[in-house]
Design an enzyme around this catalytic site. Structure first.
Site, mmCIF file in Angstrom:
data_model
loop_
_atom_site.group_PDB
_atom_site.id
_atom_site.type_symbol
_atom_site.label_atom_id
_atom_site.label_comp_id
_atom_site.label_asym_id
_atom_site.label_seq_id
_atom_site.Cartn_x
_atom_site.Cartn_y
_atom_site.Cartn_z
ATOM 1 N N HIS A 68 -48.817 -56.325 10.672
ATOM 2 C CA HIS A 68 -49.524 -56.131 11.940
ATOM 3 C C HIS A 68 -50.910 -56.763 11.907
ATOM 4 C CE1 HIS A 68 -51.961 -53.466 14.737
ATOM 5 N NE2 HIS A 68 -51.117 -54.060 15.537
ATOM 6 N N GLU A 71 -50.628 -60.448 12.393
ATOM 7 C CA GLU A 71 -50.398 -60.742 13.819
ATOM 8 C C GLU A 71 -51.735 -60.871 14.555
ATOM 9 O OE1 GLU A 71 -50.056 -58.359 17.714
ATOM 10 O OE2 GLU A 71 -48.607 -57.583 16.267
ATOM 11 N N GLU A 148 -57.607 -49.201 16.539
ATOM 12 C CA GLU A 148 -56.342 -49.073 17.266
ATOM 13 C C GLU A 148 -55.548 -47.879 16.731
ATOM 14 O OE1 GLU A 148 -52.189 -51.627 17.728
ATOM 15 O OE2 GLU A 148 -54.069 -52.699 17.363
#
Length: 446
Positions: A68, A71, A148
């Site tokens: 992640h 990304e 996040e």
């Protein structure tokens, strides 16, 4: 309504194969890049996607969240296109873009006018091989990821509950580790980790290119050869042999309480087989089992009994998604009505399932569900991005183009006998986790 009835009657009359031609062609470049082209000339737009066969479940122990994080870092720029320039170019050309990471894949896409396809390939192929990362880039983006996690997981009791249930369901598989990663491990991810991951897995022989829209397949292949063809394949790739589940011998329970919980609920998940290349019949039966038990609100077995008749639930459903490289899960879910305890809701859910196992599938309900599934699949072909995603997800989860094409007909071929056989196999408490999400000091006390 009359038009919808007429449409469904037409769908029922004609075999599904009459609607199943997705106008799909494929190619493979010399460097291993696999390409899928879905031609749809109804509008002068195109969806351009690059999928990598690498996800959170492929991470090495201790590096959770790395897929992640990479990304995020893919938007930091190259020597040719600086930080943020990729997104600015897409927006300046009237397009939209995004990226996503799952357990089994990482994907990037742009939706633009069809004549902008070469530009998208130029941009995406550039960052496939020329990503530039500084220590500051990694430090900054790692902080973004941690924020996040704080916002979407740590401040969300439902998300924390899901993490705990998954960790209990998967005893050995990395599906028990969250895609975003455990906080204490994400905090330690480094620039060296990110670059090693990028150089190994971000390569044409580990990628699937999907282009859907108003395009000519031959021209798409020529563009792919021009932009992606020169990129050398990765030499360090190995088969995706990931940790698998051992025999599960004991039912597990997870009770999670939090003062922030607004609506308590009961959920049980069972370890379940996934869709496999050339072997999708059991997954098709499980898909239809989920629809019969709880896929259509109050018209489902759980909804009709628990919401309409007994009035002990505000919501009741069942779910299953077979698109998974390794074993997946089948679930039952009940939100109790006001004044109904979680124990009573769980007991009622179990009683309904037990009665279903005795009575079997209602033929009229199954016929209606098949018509709804068929209509949904036909309507789904109107979405370019949905079509592209359907093939990208499948191809990076171990399936083939033929498997994707066969899937609609396999669903239509499922019988009541198939569904009950799948139910008898799946409802094994030793392979399950039952979870209660509770409001602290209230449900927890009960």
């Amino acid at each position: 309504m009359r038009k919808l009835i007429l449409f469904i009657s037409v769908v029922l009359f004609f075999p599904f194969s009459a609607f199943a031609a997705d106008n799909v062609t494929t190619f493979t470049l010399k460097n291993g890049l696999f390409g899928v082209v879905i031609r749809d000339t109804r509008a002068p737009v195109v969806t351009h996607m690059v999928w990598y066969r690498i996800g959170a479940a492929d991470e090495v122990p201790g590096k959770s969240g790395l897929a992640h994080l990479v990304e995020h870092l893919m938007f930091k720029g190259t020597q040719k296109h600086g930080p943020g320039e990729f997104s600015r170019i897409v927006a300046a050309n009237g397009g939209s873009e995004n990226a996503f990471t799952s357990f089994d894949y990482t994907g990037y896409y742009q939706r633009v006018a069809a004549d902008r396809l070469p530009l998208m390939m130029e941009l995406e192929s550039d960052r496939m091989q020329n990503l530039v990362l500084s220590e500051k880039d990694v430090t900054t983006e790692r902080s973004v990821v941690l924020e996040e996690r704080s916002t979407r997981t740590d401040n969300n009791p439902g998300a924390l509950f899901t993490e705990q249930r998954n960790a209990a369901l998967y005893l050995n598989s990395h599906y028990g580790i969250p895609v975003i990663g455990w906080r204490h491990e994400v905090e330690k991810l480094t620039r060296a980790d990110a670059l090693a991951f990028y150089h190994k897995y971000y390569a044409p022989n580990n990628a699937v290119l999907v282009v859907a829209g108003d395009v000519d397949p031959a021209k798409v292949k020529a563009l792919a050869e021009k932009y992606y063809g020169p990129i050398p394949p990765s030499k360090g790739l190995k088969p995706r042999n990931r940790p698998s589940e051992p025999p599960q011998l004991a039912a597990r329970r997870v009770q999670f309480s939090d003062s922030r919980v607004s609506q308590p609920y009961v959920i049980r998940t069972y370890l379940a087989p996934e869709r496999n290349a050339g072997e999708q019949k059991q997954a098709a039966a499980l898909t239809m089992l989920a629809e019969v038990l709880g896929g259509n609100g109050i018209n489902s077995v759980l909804g009709r009994e628990l919401q309409l008749k007994q009035k002990v639930a505000l919501n009741a459903s069942a779910f299953y998604d077979g698109l998974s490289l390794d074993k997946t899960s089948f679930g039952l879910f009940v939100v109790p009505a006001k004044g109904v305890s979680l124990q009573k809701a769980e007991d009622a859910m179990d009683a309904v399932v037990a009665k279903f196992m005795q009575d079997g599938v209602d033929p009229a309900q199954l016929k209606r569900i098949k018509a709804q599934v068929r209509a949904s699949q036909i309507y789904g072909r109107d979405s370019l991005q949905g079509m592209a995603r359907k093939y990208g997800e499948a191809l990076t989860s171990g399936l083939t183009v033929r498997d994707v094409r066969d899937w609609p007909n396999l669903l239509q071929a499922v019988t009541a006998k198939d569904i009950m056989a799948a139910a008898r196999k799946i409802f094994d408490r030793k392979q399950s986790v039952t979870g209660w999400l509770m409001r602290a000091n209230k449900e927890a006390g009960k």
